[in-house]
Design a protein around this motif. Sequence first.
Motif, PDB file in Angstrom:
ATOM      1  N   GLU A   1     -31.155  -3.507  -5.708  1.00  0.00           N
ATOM      2  CA  GLU A   1     -29.741  -3.431  -5.326  1.00  0.00           C
ATOM      3  C   GLU A   1     -29.575  -3.009  -3.867  1.00  0.00           C
ATOM      4  O   GLU A   1     -28.643  -3.435  -3.196  1.00  0.00           O
ATOM      5  CB  GLU A   1     -28.984  -2.499  -6.280  1.00  0.00           C
ATOM      6  CG  GLU A   1     -29.023  -2.966  -7.734  1.00  0.00           C
ATOM      7  CD  GLU A   1     -28.822  -4.478  -7.887  1.00  0.00           C
ATOM      8  OE1 GLU A   1     -27.782  -5.001  -7.447  1.00  0.00           O
ATOM      9  OE2 GLU A   1     -29.710  -5.150  -8.444  1.00  0.00           O
ATOM     10  N   LYS A   2     -30.486  -2.199  -3.362  1.00  0.00           N
ATOM     11  CA  LYS A   2     -30.468  -1.890  -1.936  1.00  0.00           C
ATOM     12  C   LYS A   2     -30.889  -3.125  -1.134  1.00  0.00           C
ATOM     13  O   LYS A   2     -30.374  -3.369  -0.035  1.00  0.00           O
ATOM     14  CB  LYS A   2     -31.396  -0.718  -1.630  1.00  0.00           C
ATOM     15  CG  LYS A   2     -30.845   0.632  -2.065  1.00  0.00           C
ATOM     16  CD  LYS A   2     -31.784   1.759  -1.680  1.00  0.00           C
ATOM     17  CE  LYS A   2     -31.223   3.096  -2.163  1.00  0.00           C
ATOM     18  NZ  LYS A   2     -32.186   4.207  -1.944  1.00  0.00           N
ATOM     19  N   ALA A   3     -31.823  -3.889  -1.695  1.00  0.00           N
ATOM     20  CA  ALA A   3     -32.300  -5.087  -0.998  1.00  0.00           C
ATOM     21  C   ALA A   3     -31.218  -6.154  -0.886  1.00  0.00           C
ATOM     22  O   ALA A   3     -31.240  -6.970   0.040  1.00  0.00           O
ATOM     23  CB  ALA A   3     -33.527  -5.656  -1.704  1.00  0.00           C
ATOM     24  N   VAL A   4     -30.266  -6.164  -1.816  1.00  0.00           N
ATOM     25  CA  VAL A   4     -29.143  -7.109  -1.712  1.00  0.00           C
ATOM     26  C   VAL A   4     -28.379  -6.860  -0.416  1.00  0.00           C
ATOM     27  O   VAL A   4     -27.937  -7.791   0.264  1.00  0.00           O
ATOM     28  CB  VAL A   4     -28.207  -6.969  -2.933  1.00  0.00           C
ATOM     29  CG1 VAL A   4     -26.937  -7.781  -2.728  1.00  0.00           C
ATOM     30  CG2 VAL A   4     -28.906  -7.426  -4.207  1.00  0.00           C
ATOM     31  N   LEU A   5     -28.236  -5.611  -0.062  1.00  0.00           N
ATOM     32  CA  LEU A   5     -27.524  -5.239   1.166  1.00  0.00           C
ATOM     33  C   LEU A   5     -28.407  -5.404   2.394  1.00  0.00           C
ATOM     34  O   LEU A   5     -27.923  -5.711   3.477  1.00  0.00           O
ATOM     35  CB  LEU A   5     -27.033  -3.791   1.072  1.00  0.00           C
ATOM     36  CG  LEU A   5     -26.108  -3.476  -0.117  1.00  0.00           C
ATOM     37  CD1 LEU A   5     -25.796  -1.982  -0.167  1.00  0.00           C
ATOM     38  CD2 LEU A   5     -24.830  -4.291  -0.023  1.00  0.00           C
ATOM     39  N   ASN A   6     -29.719  -5.206   2.209  1.00  0.00           N
ATOM     40  CA  ASN A   6     -30.653  -5.295   3.322  1.00  0.00           C
ATOM     41  C   ASN A   6     -32.041  -5.663   2.795  1.00  0.00           C
ATOM     42  O   ASN A   6     -32.790  -4.792   2.348  1.00  0.00           O
ATOM     43  CB  ASN A   6     -30.709  -3.960   4.065  1.00  0.00           C
ATOM     44  CG  ASN A   6     -31.681  -3.995   5.232  1.00  0.00           C
ATOM     45  OD1 ASN A   6     -32.215  -5.046   5.596  1.00  0.00           O
ATOM     46  ND2 ASN A   6     -31.933  -2.828   5.821  1.00  0.00           N
ATOM     47  N   PRO A   7     -32.410  -6.955   2.828  1.00  0.00           N
ATOM     48  CA  PRO A   7     -33.691  -7.394   2.252  1.00  0.00           C
ATOM     49  C   PRO A   7     -34.921  -6.726   2.857  1.00  0.00           C
ATOM     50  O   PRO A   7     -35.991  -6.733   2.239  1.00  0.00           O
ATOM     51  CB  PRO A   7     -33.702  -8.906   2.532  1.00  0.00           C
ATOM     52  CG  PRO A   7     -32.258  -9.281   2.635  1.00  0.00           C
ATOM     53  CD  PRO A   7     -31.595  -8.099   3.291  1.00  0.00           C
ATOM     54  N   SER A   8     -34.785  -6.117   4.040  1.00  0.00           N
ATOM     55  CA  SER A   8     -35.946  -5.443   4.628  1.00  0.00           C
ATOM     56  C   SER A   8     -36.383  -4.236   3.800  1.00  0.00           C
ATOM     57  O   SER A   8     -37.460  -3.676   4.042  1.00  0.00           O
ATOM     58  CB  SER A   8     -35.649  -5.008   6.068  1.00  0.00           C
ATOM     59  OG  SER A   8     -34.664  -3.981   6.100  1.00  0.00           O
ATOM     60  N   ILE A   9     -35.563  -3.852   2.810  1.00  0.00           N
ATOM     61  CA  ILE A   9     -35.976  -2.828   1.844  1.00  0.00           C
ATOM     62  C   ILE A   9     -37.318  -3.217   1.220  1.00  0.00           C
ATOM     63  O   ILE A   9     -38.170  -2.367   0.927  1.00  0.00           O
ATOM     64  CB  ILE A   9     -34.903  -2.656   0.741  1.00  0.00           C
ATOM     65  CG1 ILE A   9     -33.672  -1.935   1.295  1.00  0.00           C
ATOM     66  CG2 ILE A   9     -35.466  -1.912  -0.477  1.00  0.00           C
ATOM     67  CD1 ILE A   9     -33.904  -0.491   1.665  1.00  0.00           C
ATOM     68  N   TYR A  10     -37.530  -4.516   1.019  1.00  0.00           N
ATOM     69  CA  TYR A  10     -38.774  -4.994   0.407  1.00  0.00           C
ATOM     70  C   TYR A  10     -39.992  -4.790   1.315  1.00  0.00           C
ATOM     71  O   TYR A  10     -41.131  -4.945   0.852  1.00  0.00           O
ATOM     72  CB  TYR A  10     -38.651  -6.476   0.050  1.00  0.00           C
ATOM     73  CG  TYR A  10     -37.704  -6.784  -1.095  1.00  0.00           C
ATOM     74  CD1 TYR A  10     -37.758  -6.080  -2.293  1.00  0.00           C
ATOM     75  CD2 TYR A  10     -36.769  -7.815  -0.978  1.00  0.00           C
ATOM     76  CE1 TYR A  10     -36.906  -6.380  -3.347  1.00  0.00           C
ATOM     77  CE2 TYR A  10     -35.909  -8.128  -2.031  1.00  0.00           C
ATOM     78  CZ  TYR A  10     -35.977  -7.412  -3.212  1.00  0.00           C
ATOM     79  OH  TYR A  10     -35.128  -7.714  -4.255  1.00  0.00           O
TER      80      TYR A  10
END
Length: 316
Positions: free
Chosen positions: A277-286
């Motif tokens: 869900e954080k990655a939806v806002l910012n894929p660099s979370i991955y």
Amino acid sequence: MHKKVIGLLTLVITLTACNQQVKNDTPIDPHRTEAEQTKKPSVEDLIANLTDSHNDQVIVVAHRGDWRNAPENSLQAIQNCVDMGVDMVEIDVRKTKDGQLILMHDGSIDRTTTGSGNVSDLSWEYLQTLHLKDGIGHSTPHKIPTLEEALQLCKGKILVNLDKSYDIFDKCYQVVEKTGTHNQVVIKGNIPYSQVKEEFGEYLDKVFFMPIVRLDDPDAKETIDGYLTQDVPVAFEFTAPQDTIAIIKDFDEIRKKGASVWVNSLWPQHNGGHDDEKAVLNPSIYDWFIDNHIDIIQTDRPQLLINYLRSKKLHR
């Protein structure tokens, strides 16, 4: 007549323009060639990737199928995963009162179907009268699948993690044999090697087994070493409630010893807060997964994760 000719020409020009617009609007991944985008890997390619802990390709596992666009554990949720290029689909297996193996996450059918009751108390005849609900609880045309139907759909197309199947695997394996899907099936268990060897030994060379290890467990290191010194598994599934746990630094060494590293991106308690869900806002979370040498990720956002990995050339 002149007006008719002009009208016909106008129609032709309009249709041509519309057709060109459709072509222009077709989604194209700029990081992949046209040939790469149209060619799907074979199941042999998927197996080769799964058994190679040394390459840089990250395996994407879809949790309960593509459940945001079809009911969880439905045939359509599996087919969506095949179509989008997911490597492995995770599905849940339960046994009915009369011994039928079906796909169902919960012990009860209340949340995901138009019926009610516990799977173990219900007949397959009754369950066939019901419909599956979508992620927000609306009834759909989709029906509860059997394990056999699911494996037939997956055969030769996608790897399959049979969750909740360890205790009923003798019966599950009969279906695996019937469908000829041995080399595609993954089973996991949160147990030490000695117990797996005793309870599951006859299947260890027939399907892929992955131990589950919670990294904040005091015995985590002992469990990992027990497998690595006796029978290196194809992968470990690790749960990392905090991203500061010291064993995370060992992931690279674990992969060098021949076991891949699986971490879920589903919810923050699995990955120290680096979740879908954080990655939806910012894929660099991955990025956290890649930086820590994780090469199998189970996700609730398969298309988002695939797009991210392909942008890094980490997914075929």
